[in-house]
Motif scaffolding. Structure first.
Motif, PDB file in Angstrom:
ATOM      1  N   ASN A  55       0.805  -1.224   0.000  1.00 16.62           N
ATOM      2  CA  ASN A  55       0.000   0.000   0.000  1.00 16.62           C
ATOM      3  C   ASN A  55       0.836   1.270   0.000  1.00 16.62           C
ATOM      4  O   ASN A  55       0.346   2.333  -0.406  1.00 16.62           O
ATOM      5  N   VAL A  56       2.106   1.199   0.461  1.00 16.13           N
ATOM      6  CA  VAL A  56       2.974   2.369   0.316  1.00 16.13           C
ATOM      7  C   VAL A  56       3.905   2.230  -0.881  1.00 16.13           C
ATOM      8  O   VAL A  56       4.355   3.228  -1.437  1.00 16.13           O
ATOM      9  N   THR A  57       4.190   1.008  -1.290  1.00 19.18           N
ATOM     10  CA  THR A  57       5.024   0.803  -2.472  1.00 19.18           C
ATOM     11  C   THR A  57       4.415   1.501  -3.672  1.00 19.18           C
ATOM     12  O   THR A  57       5.117   2.100  -4.497  1.00 19.18           O
ATOM     13  N   VAL A  58       3.100   1.437  -3.779  1.00 20.05           N
ATOM     14  CA  VAL A  58       2.431   2.057  -4.911  1.00 20.05           C
ATOM     15  C   VAL A  58       2.589   3.578  -4.882  1.00 20.05           C
ATOM     16  O   VAL A  58       2.513   4.237  -5.930  1.00 20.05           O
ATOM     17  N   ARG A  59       2.852   4.164  -3.714  1.00 19.88           N
ATOM     18  CA  ARG A  59       3.089   5.598  -3.642  1.00 19.88           C
ATOM     19  C   ARG A  59       4.392   5.971  -4.340  1.00 19.88           C
ATOM     20  O   ARG A  59       4.533   7.098  -4.834  1.00 19.88           O
ATOM     21  N   LEU A  60       5.355   5.043  -4.372  1.00 21.26           N
ATOM     22  CA  LEU A  60       6.578   5.289  -5.136  1.00 21.26           C
ATOM     23  C   LEU A  60       6.265   5.402  -6.624  1.00 21.26           C
ATOM     24  O   LEU A  60       6.830   6.235  -7.332  1.00 21.26           O
ATOM     25  N   ILE A  69       9.828  -0.727 -10.069  1.00 20.04           N
ATOM     26  CA  ILE A  69       9.849  -0.785  -8.613  1.00 20.04           C
ATOM     27  C   ILE A  69       9.586  -2.217  -8.167  1.00 20.04           C
ATOM     28  O   ILE A  69       8.623  -2.838  -8.613  1.00 20.04           O
ATOM     29  N   THR A  70      10.448  -2.723  -7.290  1.00 16.61           N
ATOM     30  CA  THR A  70      10.263  -4.061  -6.740  1.00 16.61           C
ATOM     31  C   THR A  70      10.100  -3.976  -5.229  1.00 16.61           C
ATOM     32  O   THR A  70      10.933  -3.391  -4.545  1.00 16.61           O
ATOM     33  N   GLY A  71       9.006  -4.526  -4.739  1.00 16.96           N
ATOM     34  CA  GLY A  71       8.800  -4.634  -3.305  1.00 16.96           C
ATOM     35  C   GLY A  71       9.267  -5.994  -2.818  1.00 16.96           C
ATOM     36  O   GLY A  71       8.916  -7.022  -3.398  1.00 16.96           O
ATOM     37  N   TYR A  72      10.057  -5.986  -1.755  1.00 15.02           N
ATOM     38  CA  TYR A  72      10.591  -7.218  -1.180  1.00 15.02           C
ATOM     39  C   TYR A  72      10.010  -7.424   0.210  1.00 15.02           C
ATOM     40  O   TYR A  72       9.952  -6.494   1.023  1.00 15.02           O
ATOM     41  N   ASP A  73       9.583  -8.653   0.502  1.00 14.53           N
ATOM     42  CA  ASP A  73       9.068  -8.953   1.828  1.00 14.53           C
ATOM     43  C   ASP A  73       9.259 -10.437   2.118  1.00 14.53           C
ATOM     44  O   ASP A  73       9.335 -11.255   1.196  1.00 14.53           O
ATOM     45  N   LEU A  74       9.319 -10.759   3.413  1.00 18.18           N
ATOM     46  CA  LEU A  74       9.512 -12.146   3.839  1.00 18.18           C
ATOM     47  C   LEU A  74       8.189 -12.867   4.049  1.00 18.18           C
ATOM     48  O   LEU A  74       8.137 -14.094   4.041  1.00 18.18           O
ATOM     49  N   SER A  75       7.110 -12.113   4.230  1.00 15.32           N
ATOM     50  CA  SER A  75       5.817 -12.703   4.576  1.00 15.32           C
ATOM     51  C   SER A  75       5.047 -13.148   3.332  1.00 15.32           C
ATOM     52  O   SER A  75       4.693 -12.311   2.494  1.00 15.32           O
ATOM     53  N   TRP A  86      -1.548  -4.784  -6.451  1.00 19.93           N
ATOM     54  CA  TRP A  86      -0.727  -3.758  -7.076  1.00 19.93           C
ATOM     55  C   TRP A  86       0.198  -4.228  -8.184  1.00 19.93           C
ATOM     56  O   TRP A  86       0.739  -3.383  -8.923  1.00 19.93           O
ATOM     57  N   SER A  87       0.448  -5.507  -8.345  1.00 13.83           N
ATOM     58  CA  SER A  87       1.462  -5.964  -9.298  1.00 13.83           C
ATOM     59  C   SER A  87       1.059  -5.638 -10.735  1.00 13.83           C
ATOM     60  O   SER A  87      -0.107  -5.749 -11.114  1.00 13.83           O
ATOM     61  N   GLY A  88       2.048  -5.226 -11.550  1.00 12.59           N
ATOM     62  CA  GLY A  88       1.790  -4.993 -12.968  1.00 12.59           C
ATOM     63  C   GLY A  88       2.204  -3.606 -13.414  1.00 12.59           C
ATOM     64  O   GLY A  88       2.934  -2.885 -12.728  1.00 12.59           O
ATOM     65  N   THR A  89       1.724  -3.211 -14.570  1.00 14.84           N
ATOM     66  CA  THR A  89       2.056  -1.915 -15.157  1.00 14.84           C
ATOM     67  C   THR A  89       1.377  -0.796 -14.379  1.00 14.84           C
ATOM     68  O   THR A  89       0.194  -0.875 -14.056  1.00 14.84           O
ATOM     69  N   ASN A 118      10.037   1.250   4.784  1.00 12.03           N
ATOM     70  CA  ASN A 118       9.051   1.927   5.616  1.00 12.03           C
ATOM     71  C   ASN A 118       8.618   1.029   6.767  1.00 12.03           C
ATOM     72  O   ASN A 118       7.967   0.007   6.555  1.00 12.03           O
ATOM     73  N   ALA A 119       9.015   1.395   7.984  1.00 12.76           N
ATOM     74  CA  ALA A 119       8.580   0.683   9.197  1.00 12.76           C
ATOM     75  C   ALA A 119       8.818  -0.817   9.105  1.00 12.76           C
ATOM     76  O   ALA A 119       7.937  -1.617   9.404  1.00 12.76           O
ATOM     77  N   ALA A 120      10.015  -1.202   8.675  1.00 11.77           N
ATOM     78  CA  ALA A 120      10.339  -2.623   8.543  1.00 11.77           C
ATOM     79  C   ALA A 120      11.659  -2.993   9.217  1.00 11.77           C
ATOM     80  O   ALA A 120      11.803  -4.102   9.729  1.00 11.77           O
ATOM     81  N   LEU A 121      12.625  -2.098   9.220  1.00 15.13           N
ATOM     82  CA  LEU A 121      13.962  -2.462   9.673  1.00 15.13           C
ATOM     83  C   LEU A 121      14.038  -2.734  11.170  1.00 15.13           C
ATOM     84  O   LEU A 121      14.999  -3.356  11.638  1.00 15.13           O
TER      85      LEU A 121
END
Length: 277
Positions: A55-60, A69-75, A86-89, A118-121
């Motif tokens: 939801n914040v990645t799309v703000r980029l 833009i690539t979002g990375y997450d462990l979950s 959000w994935s796609g063009t 954002n609020a992950a580290l």
């Protein structure tokens, strides 16, 4: 020391997004301070570490409309929601995708113009040790930018740790209520990032949130700080109900409801580090 096994917490995107408006504001404040990226005549390459439900990645993508833009997450739960929503063009012709990765071990495999988190580290032990590798992975003039919660001594978190450490819960939960405290002081972030040759700006902001509803602080932490506890308790609903009942009582005393809602102060630490051009 406690010997409770620290499994990765299971995330609930729907619960997390219940307070998405409040959670998004710090990212927008961070985004506003990111300087011009070095990409000229080509799409920017951007990584979002700990992207959650996207939801914040799309703000980029709203700011750098042609970027990849690539979002990375462990979950898996968060990635599934992000890919679905959000994935796609993007609207500006850029591309937004999501990949599984652990920020504790992620290193750039290609040059990036921006690495943001954002609020992950706060969930990543020793994340400052990765700064050098992340900055090495930036193009000249690129930026590393992040914000982390700085409220781990606030009642919401201190009470959680104290409850986990009571005789009733200690053997089962151990340090689960404190396992996310992995941030540095703002001055330490400034020193480390400046020491790596970056032009660095670090600041703190305390957001005074006015939350609505019954037990809104409990509802907030169910999406974040409580995840390790709820994951450890698993399917034991009786234990979950007992723990939440005790925690709820403590939170109600610490954060009493007022005539306009429940005031919930929330401190955050921000850093923007620009690699020399």
């Amino acid at each position: 020391m406690h010997s409770v096994e620290s499994a990765a917490p299971t995330w609930d995107p729907q619960q997390y997004l219940r307070h998405s408006g409040h959670r998004t504001r710090p990212f927008l404040d961070l985004l506003a301070r990111i300087p011009r990226l070095p990409a000229q005549g080509r799409p920017a390459r951007i990584a979002d570490l700990g992207c959650g439900p996207g939801n914040v990645t799309v703000r980029l993508a709203d700011r750098w409309t042609d970027a990849h833009i690539t979002g990375y997450d462990l979950s898996p739960e968060m990635l599934e929601r992000a890919e679905k929503d959000w994935s796609g063009t993007t609207r500006g012709g850029g591309w937004l995708d999501f990949r599984a990765a652990d920020a504790a071990h992620w290193t750039p495999t290609e040059p990036y113009d921006l690495i943001v988190s954002n609020a992950a580290l706060q969930w990543v032990p020793n994340h400052p040790e990765s700064f050098a590798a992340w900055i090495d992975g930036l193009r000249p003039g690129g930026t590393l930018a992040f914000q982390v919660p700085g409220n781990f001594t606030a009642p919401s978190h201190a009470l959680l740790g104290e409850l986990c450490d009571t005789p009733e819960w200690r053997a089962r939960l151990g340090d689960q209520g404190r396992r996310f405290v992995h941030i540095l002081d703002a001055t330490e972030y400034l020193t480390r990032l400046t020491g790596l040759g970056c032009e660095t700006e670090v600041w703190e902001t305390t957001y005074c949130r006015l939350l609505q509803g019954e037990d809104p602080v409990l509802d907030w932490v169910k999406g974040t700080a409580l995840r390790p506890v709820l994951t450890t308790l698993g399917d034991d609903q009786e234990a979950i109900d007992a723990f939440l009942g005790q925690y709820r009582a403590r939170l109600r005393e610490a954060y009493p409801a007022g005539p306009h809602g429940t005031v919930f102060p929330f401190r955050r630490v921000f850093a923007v580090a620009r690699k020399p051009a």
